[in-house]
Write an enzyme that holds these catalytic residues in place. Structure first.
Site, PDB file in Angstrom:
ATOM      1  N   GLU A  44       0.831  -1.222   0.000  1.00 35.45           N
ATOM      2  CA  GLU A  44       0.000   0.000   0.000  1.00 35.45           C
ATOM      3  C   GLU A  44       0.857   1.260   0.000  1.00 35.45           C
ATOM      4  O   GLU A  44       0.499   2.274   0.588  1.00 35.45           O
ATOM      5  CB  GLU A  44      -0.969   0.016   1.191  1.00 35.45           C
ATOM      6  CG  GLU A  44      -1.873  -1.186   1.281  1.00 35.45           C
ATOM      7  CD  GLU A  44      -2.617  -1.487  -0.019  1.00 35.45           C
ATOM      8  OE1 GLU A  44      -2.859  -0.557  -0.793  1.00 35.45           O
ATOM      9  OE2 GLU A  44      -2.941  -2.659  -0.255  1.00 35.45           O
ATOM     10  N   GLY A  45       1.987   1.206  -0.689  1.00 30.92           N
ATOM     11  CA  GLY A  45       2.912   2.330  -0.727  1.00 30.92           C
ATOM     12  C   GLY A  45       3.946   2.167   0.353  1.00 30.92           C
ATOM     13  O   GLY A  45       3.630   2.180   1.546  1.00 30.92           O
TER      14      GLY A  45
END
Length: 568
Positions: A427-428
């Site tokens: 998620e980053g």
């Protein structure tokens, strides 16, 4: 020591620290009364302790497998998922029009953390579905909403997110998956996606894939990406799962941890899909899902930290070794006590930041207030990165508390570190979160950051009575944060990026000082909250000085050390 979900800790945060009553006072969330909130936390904790926690080791020791194209999940996971779905925990925040509870994100965040602490591999499944629900609520057509949302909210169907490709990781714009119109309003989606969490299972009726792909006339880069709903089984005229779609699980990844969560390589071969949102605007819809997931992943880090801490604490209370300063077990040794104390106070810090972020999301949604939305945007990368960093640090300290036994798999201590390590990546990555904080979240010249600093400094003034020495230290740290922010927003982007990770941690350390001070002030300086605040503010908050110095170095010294120097 068996896992105990931290329901009482969340109740304390809501009541004494982050001011959850403001959420319950809004018209949108008026039903989240103190009685309802308490009952939800207690019921969720009961399920986590009794149903999910016993599955934790099963997932690690008996991983999900792919057999003849079918994913077989870990023993007991089907029953665990059934308890989650039947309890309504998947659709907590879902629109009541489609069967959801319409509860605030603050409560969803708390319940998700408790489920993650009990069994993170399984909790990943409803987390992905919750993100998909939110994306569809905001961006899908009424037809797609009416078909998919009731099934996703009930837990009958589950959802996934398909972004990454072998050549397109953080650079999503490099993806090659294509979508071609079928002439009937649907599209043929073709391409390969990797790292797809819970891409398949053997306990839901259908699996619904949100897939990023390019239309034939799409521009290169992220502006040419569209989003498609591509179900495993194509719904028939009655909305029931029908014929199999042209997609398959190619393989399952052999991962360091989270063995109970099947992470797949997915192949789409002209699979039938339906557009979600506008053409070429898929990233907007996907970012809705990703922002939901970023807060959720930060909560996963906190969840593992809590479980690892409880595991280490239980061991330290039983293990006899050497002559302790206090008592007969290793918990009486100063360094073991230090590790456990640091674990406990950092978990509180990360949890408070996460709760404050969720509250800002709720207030922004309930009041459509730009300032609250800016607050939520500012806190999201901090909650994600700091929460997962704390998860990793606490898990590795947990191994250290166990000593040599921590390195032995049978104790279960190592699983926490193996499971949580990926949360700083997906998620980053946490580096990307930090870059987002100093770039996109500072595009306002630091206005949202200054507004938060101003508000908390004013509150610190009100906490001085009985805690004047601690309040002074916290106020000084916030002044350092203000000055560092003023310097940062004047720099070019690469100099910001060079110090971004240190800046994010500086911000988190200061927030931790504030939340501990509030807890001590509102619960009593002489109680456990006061003792925790003193440990955090005197031992961990001083890191802010070195972090601020790191931020101000810019990028020049990093690039002065050339590639050749690194190789030499």
């Amino acid at each position: 020591m068996p896992y105990r979900a931290p329901a009482s800790e969340y109740q304390f945060l809501f009541d004494k620290v982050v001011g959850f009553s403001r959420v319950a006072e809004t018209e949108k969330f008026a039903e989240a009364t103190p009685d309802v909130t308490s009952a939800i936390l207690e019921e969720a904790a009961k399920m986590c302790n009794e149903v999910l926690a016993p599955l934790q080791r099963n997932g690690d020791m008996h991983p999900a497998v792919l057999e003849n194209g079918v994913v077989r999940t870990s023993p007991g996971f089907g029953d665990g998922y059934k308890a989650i779905a039947e309890g309504g925990w998947v659709g907590m925040a879902g629109d009541p029009e489609y069967g959801g509870m319409g509860l605030p994100q603050s409560l969803v965040n708390a319940v998700n953390e408790m489920m993650g602490g009990a069994c993170l591999s399984l909790q990943l499944n409803p987390l992905m579905t919750q993100g998909q629900i939110e994306a569809l609520e905001h961006h899908a057509s009424d037809e797609i909403k009416e078909l998919y949302l009731p099934n996703l909210i009930s837990g009958a169907w589950s959802g996934t997110m398909n972004l990454t490709e072998p050549q397109a990781g953080s650079d999503v714009g490099a993806l090659r998956t294509k979508a071609e119109p079928n002439g009937d309003g649907s599209y043929a989606v073709t391409g390969q996606k990797i790292y797809i969490s819970w891409a398949d299972n053997d306990f839901t009726e259908n699996v619904c894939h949100l897939v990023l792909a390019r239309l034939p006339d799409a521009k290169p880069g992220t502006k040419g990406i569209s989003l498609f709903m591509v179900p495993k089984l194509i719904p028939d005229e009655n909305g029931k799962p029908g014929v199999a779609n042209s997609l398959k699980v190619v393989s399952l990844e052999h991962k360091m941890g989270l063995h109970g969560s099947p992470t797949a390589v997915m192949q789409f071969d002209g699979a039938q899909g339906w557009l979600v949102g506008e053409e070429h605007n898929g990233m907007a819809a996907m970012f809705t899902m990703m922002n939901n997931a970023r807060l959720g992943v930060g909560g996963q880090g906190i969840a593992v930290a809590e479980a690892a801490y409880q595991h280490a604490l239980g061991y330290a209370m039983d293990r006899k070794q050497g002559r302790a300063h206090e008592g007969e077990t290793i918990i009486g040794h100063a360094d073991v006590r230090r590790m456990l104390a640091e674990m406990k106070v950092d978990i509180f810090t990360a949890r408070a930041i996460s709760a404050a972020c969720a509250l800002a999301i709720d207030m922004g949604n309930a009041q459509d207030d730009a300032a609250w939305k800016a607050r939520a945007a500012l806190l999201t990368p901090i909650a994600k990165a700091f929460g997962t960093d704390v998860g990793i640090d606490v898990a590795q300290k947990g191994i250290q508390v166990h000593g040599g036994m921590g390195f032995i798999e049978e104790t279960g201590a190592a699983q926490y570190l193996r499971d949580v390590r990926v949360t700083a990546i997906y998620e980053g990555t946490n580096g990307i979160q930090a870059m987002d904080l100093v770039a996109r979240k500072m595009i306002d010249g630091g206005e949202a950051a200054y507004a938060l600093i101003d508000e908390l400094e004013a509150s610190i003034e009100g906490c001085k009575e009985g805690n004047s020495d601690l309040a002074a230290k916290v106020f000084t740290a916030f002044e350092t944060l203000r000055e560092t922010t003023e310097w940062l927003v004047e720099q070019d982007m690469n100099d910001r990026f060079a110090g971004s990770v240190a800046y994010l941690k500086l911000f988190a350390r200061c927030l931790g000082g504030y939340y501990h001070l509030c807890a001590a002030h509102r619960a009593g300086e002489d109680g456990v909250r006061g003792r925790m605040a003193r440990i955090y503010i005197q031992r961990l908050l001083p890191e802010h000085v070195g972090l601020a110095e790191h931020v101000r170095q810019g990028a020049a010294d990093l690039y002065a050390l050339s590639v050749e120097d690194l190789v030499a």
